[in-house]
Design an enzyme around this catalytic site. Structure first.
Site, PDB file in Angstrom:
ATOM      1  CG  ASP A   1      -1.802   1.191   1.291  1.00 60.01           C
ATOM      2  OD1 ASP A   1      -1.365   2.299   0.933  1.00 60.01           O
ATOM      3  OD2 ASP A   1      -2.969   1.021   1.664  1.00 60.01           O
ATOM      4  CG  HIS A   2       1.242   4.484  -3.002  1.00 54.19           C
ATOM      5  ND1 HIS A   2      -0.032   4.200  -3.406  1.00 54.19           N
ATOM      6  CD2 HIS A   2       1.337   5.821  -3.007  1.00 54.19           C
ATOM      7  CE1 HIS A   2      -0.674   5.331  -3.647  1.00 54.19           C
ATOM      8  NE2 HIS A   2       0.124   6.333  -3.409  1.00 54.19           N
TER       9      HIS A   2
ATOM     10  CG  HIS B   1      -4.330   4.533  -0.264  1.00 45.57           C
ATOM     11  ND1 HIS B   1      -3.412   3.527  -0.357  1.00 45.57           N
ATOM     12  CD2 HIS B   1      -4.575   4.921  -1.545  1.00 45.57           C
ATOM     13  CE1 HIS B   1      -3.115   3.315  -1.636  1.00 45.57           C
ATOM     14  NE2 HIS B   1      -3.815   4.143  -2.376  1.00 45.57           N
TER      15      HIS B   1
END
Ligand code: BG6
Length: 516
Positions: A204-205, A267
């Site tokens: 999950d960046h 996010h």
């Protein structure tokens, strides 16, 4: 894992002067979906930056796998372009020379034996000639529909394990991890048929963002915040992930995802977990991930019947963002004329545990909002007794602590102060901290941090299977409620902060959304 000098292949003169403590072991990094956008925009520039900082050992090699027939040279040209573009024309030629010597390309279908036979040969050759030492990092930057097939095929040719002499074989996958709870569980079952959980690195960046990690530093490296970080002092929390862009050319993907699957399930809930989790015993991967799972597990799961009351979803109409007229969602290329996909979502949720019982959490995200901003804002309860006349405190708002995740990364504390003069009037003022001003060093890009951690075998910033499932459990009732054509869908003009219905969600509680 840290490379010890003995393990490094003596055939690499470039090792001289290398900070061996910081370099990841040489590995074959296999990127599936290598002709796609992510590889050029993020992965290749990140690998180049890591090599330039000597965080990759010489010999580290990159194998692109894709359906386009690029050939080794075509792939190399494309990657050179990517590196040039990312650097605005500036390229660290030493790092590029090292990387380009190990660039290979395999074209083929993701579910075809021949592709994996060819890949196996290329990787074995790299082990022999570039010293990749049997280590593999497979990066699946493909449509999620082929994750299971790629992993099964890797298993068929044995590429899911390190070759003899190697230390690791890991697989990185990008969200979405399924499209609902059932499919996420099914995906994990098929991945686990071939891989152990500790080989899986789910990205999950947002967790790669320096300021998201800083939520942990702020909370657990200081003694002044944690005592008030609970229901005794916090009135409510707002978490915002706002974007000014529309769906652009990604309508094909977005139509099927919507804001709930695209941002909230991952996010937003990750940022929530870091905000509400209990202090971990240590910053170890297990310590942190166990606490995140517990935090997500404490979120009150809505009944389908509560969704309409607690959640607002909406779609943008034509409007103006930053002085530019933008089309409505329905007018975007690739969007069905009768699409009911949400581009905005606001929800109220509760966390049923000792620390947070009774504190409402308001989450919102949307496309085509006035600004791109991600922040966590804690609003504190009022003082027990205000010793000022009401006329003296008309400009006094609640105390608030705002963690600005992007842009203008920093922290703002809002508190009351006396207005200079003869009277004792008070009003709210802000104390600002800016990361940019405090630290001269530029933080690494999220993908640099994440690729490096994956190569080093540090899973702290990756999502474990139980986290994925907890997150789906939270969003599943929304998916169920919205599967009906009659589920409400509001509208908002592009360039506004969302629909009136979202304002009413808070007004009913006597609160308002912050204007970030
Ligand atoms: C991605 C979503 O995961 O995150 C995109 O698919 C979104 O729709 C993006 O634009 C936002 O990321 P960032 O780093 O720009 O906040």
């Amino acid at each position: 894992m840290v490379v010890s000098p003995e393990r490094l292949d003596e055939a690499h003169p470039l090792l001289e002067g290398l900070d061996v403590e910081r370099a990841a072991a040489p590995a074959a990094i296999v990127i599936f979906g290598a002709s796609g956008d992510l590889t050029s925009r993020k992965l290749m520039p990140a690998l180049q930056a890591l090599m330039a900082r000597e965080q990759l050992a010489p010999g580290t090699s990159i194998v692109g796998v894709g359906r386009s027939d690029l050939g080794h040279d075509g792939f190399r040209d494309r990657m050179r372009q990517a590196v040039e573009q990312a650097g605005g024309g500036d390229v660290d030629e030493r790092a590029w020379a090292e990387l380009q010597g190990g660039l290979r390309y395999v074209s083929g279908d993701y579910d075809d034996d021949a592709t994996y036979q060819a890949l196996d040969e290329v990787v074995a050759d790299l082990d022999r000639h570039r010293g990749t030492a049997g280590n593999r990092l497979h990066y699946l930057s493909t449509p999620p529909g082929v994750f299971a097939a790629v992993v099964r095929r890797l298993g068929d040719v044995g590429l899911h394990r390190p070759a003899p002499g190697g230390d690791f074989a890991r697989v990185v996958i990008e969200k979405p991890f399924g499209r609902d709870l059932d499919s996420a569980q099914a995906l994990d079952r098929s991945l686990h048929e071939v891989l152990d959980e500790d080989q899986l690195y789910r990205i999950d960046h947002y967790l790669g963002k320096e300021t998201v990690q800083n939520v942990l530093a702020l909370r657990f490296a200081n003694s002044i915040f944690e005592p008030v970080w609970n229901r005794g002092y916090v009135d409510s929390v707002q978490i915002t992930v706002a974007e000014s862009e529309g769906v652009g050319h990604r309508a094909g993907f977005y139509e099927d995802a919507g804001a709930l699957r695209d941002i909230v399930q991952n996010h937003l809930l990750q940022v929530l977990a870091l905000t509400v989790m209990e202090p971990p015993v240590s910053m170890s991967p297990k310590g942190i991930r166990d606490e995140k799972v517990k935090a997500l597990g404490a979120v009150d799961i809505l009944h389908p019947g509560e969704v309409a009351r607690e959640v607002v979803r909406a779609q943008y109409r034509r409007g103006w963002v930053g002085g530019t007229e933008v089309p409505g969602y329905h007018e975007e290329k690739g969007v069905a004329p009768d699409s009911r996909t949400e581009t905005y979502l606001a929800m109220r949720l509760r966390i049923d545990n000792w620390r947070w019982a009774g504190v409402p959490f308001y989450l919102r995200t949307g496309k085509c909002l006035p600004r791109r901003v991600t922040e966590v804002a804690l609003r504190f309860s009022g003082v027990p007794h205000l010793p000022f006349a009401p006329t003296q405190a008309t400009q006094l708002g609640p105390n608030a602590l705002v963690l600005r995740i992007q842009p203008d990364e920093g922290i703002t504390l809002r508190f009351g102060a006396k207005i200079p003069g003869q009277t004792f009037d008070v009003r709210s003022v802000s104390m600002d901290f800016s990361y940019g001003a405090a630290f001269a060093e530029e933080p690494p890009e999220a993908y640099e941090r994440l690729l490096y951690d994956a190569l080093m075998g540090d899973p702290t910033l990756f999502i474990r299977t139980d986290e994925v499932q907890q997150a789906w459990r939270i969003v599943q009732p929304l998916l169920d409620a919205w599967s009906s054509e009659s589920a409400p869908l509001a509208g908002y003009d592009a360039g506004t902060w969302g629909p009136e219905e979202a304002d009413r969600l808070l007004e009913g509680d006597g609160r308002r959304w912050r204007r970030p």
